[in-house]
Scaffold this motif. Sequence first.
Motif, PDB file in Angstrom:
ATOM      1  N   PRO A  47       0.835  -1.214   0.000  1.00  0.00           N
ATOM      2  CA  PRO A  47       0.000   0.000   0.000  1.00  0.00           C
ATOM      3  C   PRO A  47       0.863   1.255   0.000  1.00  0.00           C
ATOM      4  CG  PRO A  47       0.094  -0.934   2.197  1.00  0.00           C
ATOM      5  CD  PRO A  47       0.807  -1.919   1.297  1.00  0.00           C
ATOM      6  N   SER A  48       0.224   2.382  -0.246  1.00  0.00           N
ATOM      7  CA  SER A  48       0.914   3.666  -0.230  1.00  0.00           C
ATOM      8  C   SER A  48       1.047   4.179   1.200  1.00  0.00           C
ATOM      9  CB  SER A  48       0.149   4.699  -1.057  1.00  0.00           C
ATOM     10  OG  SER A  48       0.081   4.290  -2.411  1.00  0.00           O
ATOM     11  N   GLY A  49       2.251   4.687   1.542  1.00  0.00           N
ATOM     12  CA  GLY A  49       2.488   5.275   2.849  1.00  0.00           C
ATOM     13  C   GLY A  49       2.072   6.734   2.859  1.00  0.00           C
ATOM     14  N   PRO A  50       2.265   7.439   3.970  1.00  0.00           N
ATOM     15  CA  PRO A  50       2.904   6.961   5.203  1.00  0.00           C
ATOM     16  C   PRO A  50       1.985   6.043   6.015  1.00  0.00           C
ATOM     17  CG  PRO A  50       2.149   9.218   5.478  1.00  0.00           C
ATOM     18  CD  PRO A  50       1.896   8.876   4.053  1.00  0.00           C
ATOM     19  N   PHE A  51       2.604   5.308   6.976  1.00  0.00           N
ATOM     20  CA  PHE A  51       1.870   4.327   7.758  1.00  0.00           C
ATOM     21  C   PHE A  51       1.886   4.700   9.238  1.00  0.00           C
ATOM     22  CE2 PHE A  51       4.066   1.824   4.337  1.00  0.00           C
ATOM     23  CZ  PHE A  51       2.957   1.734   3.500  1.00  0.00           C
ATOM     24  N   ASP A  52       0.758   4.451   9.908  1.00  0.00           N
ATOM     25  CA  ASP A  52       0.763   4.548  11.361  1.00  0.00           C
ATOM     26  C   ASP A  52       1.304   3.236  11.932  1.00  0.00           C
ATOM     27  OD1 ASP A  52      -1.335   2.651  11.367  1.00  0.00           O
ATOM     28  OD2 ASP A  52      -2.890   4.191  11.529  1.00  0.00           O
ATOM     29  N   ARG A  53       1.335   3.115  13.255  1.00  0.00           N
ATOM     30  CA  ARG A  53       1.966   1.940  13.877  1.00  0.00           C
ATOM     31  C   ARG A  53       1.285   0.638  13.460  1.00  0.00           C
ATOM     32  NH1 ARG A  53       3.219   1.244  20.393  1.00  0.00           N
ATOM     33  NH2 ARG A  53       4.338  -0.754  20.211  1.00  0.00           N
TER      34      ARG A  53
ATOM     35  N   GLU B 220      11.453  -0.300   7.657  1.00  0.00           N
ATOM     36  CA  GLU B 220      11.347  -1.111   8.868  1.00  0.00           C
ATOM     37  C   GLU B 220      10.462  -2.344   8.672  1.00  0.00           C
ATOM     38  OE1 GLU B 220       9.607  -0.902  13.418  1.00  0.00           O
ATOM     39  OE2 GLU B 220      10.376   0.962  12.521  1.00  0.00           O
ATOM     40  N   PRO B 221       9.276  -2.233   8.053  1.00  0.00           N
ATOM     41  CA  PRO B 221       8.499  -3.450   7.826  1.00  0.00           C
ATOM     42  C   PRO B 221       9.244  -4.488   6.990  1.00  0.00           C
ATOM     43  CG  PRO B 221       7.120  -1.520   7.522  1.00  0.00           C
ATOM     44  CD  PRO B 221       8.518  -1.023   7.668  1.00  0.00           C
ATOM     45  N   ALA B 222       9.989  -4.042   5.988  1.00  0.00           N
ATOM     46  CA  ALA B 222      10.760  -4.994   5.189  1.00  0.00           C
ATOM     47  C   ALA B 222      11.841  -5.653   6.035  1.00  0.00           C
ATOM     48  CB  ALA B 222      11.376  -4.288   3.989  1.00  0.00           C
ATOM     49  N   LEU B 223      12.546  -4.847   6.843  1.00  0.00           N
ATOM     50  CA  LEU B 223      13.611  -5.402   7.684  1.00  0.00           C
ATOM     51  C   LEU B 223      13.084  -6.472   8.625  1.00  0.00           C
ATOM     52  CD1 LEU B 223      16.585  -5.299   8.606  1.00  0.00           C
ATOM     53  CD2 LEU B 223      15.922  -3.480  10.205  1.00  0.00           C
TER      54      LEU B 223
ATOM     55  N   GLN C 278      -0.574   0.047  10.784  1.00  0.00           N
ATOM     56  CA  GLN C 278      -0.358  -0.201   9.360  1.00  0.00           C
ATOM     57  C   GLN C 278       1.061  -0.716   9.099  1.00  0.00           C
ATOM     58  OE1 GLN C 278      -1.421   3.787   8.150  1.00  0.00           O
ATOM     59  NE2 GLN C 278      -3.371   3.109   7.256  1.00  0.00           N
ATOM     60  N   SER C 279       2.016  -0.201   9.835  1.00  0.00           N
ATOM     61  CA  SER C 279       3.398  -0.669   9.694  1.00  0.00           C
ATOM     62  C   SER C 279       3.511  -2.128  10.107  1.00  0.00           C
ATOM     63  CB  SER C 279       4.333   0.209  10.532  1.00  0.00           C
ATOM     64  OG  SER C 279       5.680  -0.198  10.382  1.00  0.00           O
ATOM     65  N   LYS C 280       2.847  -2.480  11.188  1.00  0.00           N
ATOM     66  CA  LYS C 280       2.861  -3.879  11.630  1.00  0.00           C
ATOM     67  C   LYS C 280       2.196  -4.780  10.594  1.00  0.00           C
ATOM     68  CE  LYS C 280       2.979  -3.302  16.679  1.00  0.00           C
ATOM     69  NZ  LYS C 280       2.250  -3.557  17.952  1.00  0.00           N
ATOM     70  N   ALA C 281       1.097  -4.305  10.022  1.00  0.00           N
ATOM     71  CA  ALA C 281       0.405  -5.107   9.006  1.00  0.00           C
ATOM     72  C   ALA C 281       1.288  -5.307   7.774  1.00  0.00           C
ATOM     73  CB  ALA C 281      -0.914  -4.438   8.625  1.00  0.00           C
ATOM     74  N   LEU C 282       2.005  -4.261   7.369  1.00  0.00           N
ATOM     75  CA  LEU C 282       2.889  -4.388   6.219  1.00  0.00           C
ATOM     76  C   LEU C 282       4.038  -5.339   6.527  1.00  0.00           C
ATOM     77  CD1 LEU C 282       3.724  -3.600   3.385  1.00  0.00           C
ATOM     78  CD2 LEU C 282       4.830  -1.558   4.319  1.00  0.00           C
ATOM     79  N   ALA C 283       4.572  -5.281   7.740  1.00  0.00           N
ATOM     80  CA  ALA C 283       5.636  -6.208   8.132  1.00  0.00           C
ATOM     81  C   ALA C 283       5.147  -7.650   8.039  1.00  0.00           C
ATOM     82  CB  ALA C 283       6.114  -5.886   9.544  1.00  0.00           C
ATOM     83  N   GLN C 284       3.922  -7.896   8.499  1.00  0.00           N
ATOM     84  CA  GLN C 284       3.385  -9.254   8.434  1.00  0.00           C
ATOM     85  C   GLN C 284       3.178  -9.691   6.975  1.00  0.00           C
ATOM     86  OE1 GLN C 284       2.902 -11.424  11.107  1.00  0.00           O
ATOM     87  NE2 GLN C 284       2.778 -12.811   9.341  1.00  0.00           N
ATOM     88  N   ALA C 285       2.754  -8.747   6.142  1.00  0.00           N
ATOM     89  CA  ALA C 285       2.575  -9.067   4.724  1.00  0.00           C
ATOM     90  C   ALA C 285       3.902  -9.432   4.075  1.00  0.00           C
ATOM     91  CB  ALA C 285       1.938  -7.887   3.997  1.00  0.00           C
ATOM     92  N   PHE C 286       4.970  -8.703   4.415  1.00  0.00           N
ATOM     93  CA  PHE C 286       6.293  -9.066   3.910  1.00  0.00           C
ATOM     94  C   PHE C 286       6.687 -10.462   4.400  1.00  0.00           C
ATOM     95  CE2 PHE C 286       7.440  -4.381   3.314  1.00  0.00           C
ATOM     96  CZ  PHE C 286       7.525  -4.478   1.936  1.00  0.00           C
TER      97      PHE C 286
END
Length: 332
Positions: A192-198, A230-233, A200-208
């Motif tokens: 998804p398009s950023g910026p992300f709140d906390r 950070e989500p990718a890392l 959303q960042s966690k959700a993107l990390a899980q998707a990665f």
Amino acid sequence: MKALLSHTVGGPETLELTELPDPVPGEGQLLVRVKACAINYPDVLVIEDKYQFRPERPFAPGGEIAGVVEALGEGVEGWSQGDRVIAMVRNGGLAEKILVDAGATLPLPPERSFEEGSALILTYATSIHALVDRGRLEAGQTLLVLGAAGGVGRAAVELGKAFGARVIGAVSSEEKAEAAREAGADEVFVYPSGPFDRDQSKALAQAFKDVVGPGGADVIYDPVGGDYAEPALRSIAWEGRYLVVGFPAGIPKLPLNLTLLKSCDVCGVFWGGYAGRDPEGNAAHIRTLFRLWQEGKIAPKVSRTWPLEQGGDAIAHMAARKAVGKLVVTMD
């Protein structure tokens, strides 16, 4: 000759098409009639004085060209008038003619177009240095590529496949997803398009994590930065390598506890600095790229071209993060 010059600090709209005298080659130089100049993200930054190098104004942006040798300076050997060439230059490519160092010039194969030739070196040389020297990518490992449809991202996808990796391309749209698949990505993820709140960042990390699998990504190639870093890392494998390539989405701040928990490396990738410090290693990589190009395992994808007088529009297209593959300005 005509050149598209930056006279003042600003965006692409500040560039001015200007008539200049033809340059004269000095000792060891070639005068090249430019046929095509590829646009890269540093061109966005350099005209705004945001790049690590700040040329004296006025200057023409454009650091990657292909063209025809028009004249030779004193002492030049191995080149003739009419030779088709590729050259990397710090700036000056958005002009009808340019002086280049004869020793740093490469022959353009006769079967390749000027547009394709201008689009080869920077993205693929950056990516091969990143994956081989910094990422230590091995066959069978998992490579996650952010921005997988752009110039360096697409190059990383193609090279990852050429080196036998499982490649996952992450992109920002369905159009770019198709481009990543075309480049050879085994799987593609649309983020998804950023910026992300906390949350959303966690959700993107899980998707990665879901797309790379339970083992994580052995190598993460990140030319995007921003809120995606950070989500990718968080999806990296034990002792994985996170490659810092660029920041069009912003310069991220990474929590270093993640590097401890995964015993992973965060590796900077600065191809220009590497090429200057290890010219022999860089030359070996260039030879590998030409071999892979000949074998059809890599191929610069030029998605759109502009004439010189509209070169500012090409840079604006890059700045808007709309590029799929490479953008090229042509002089004819």
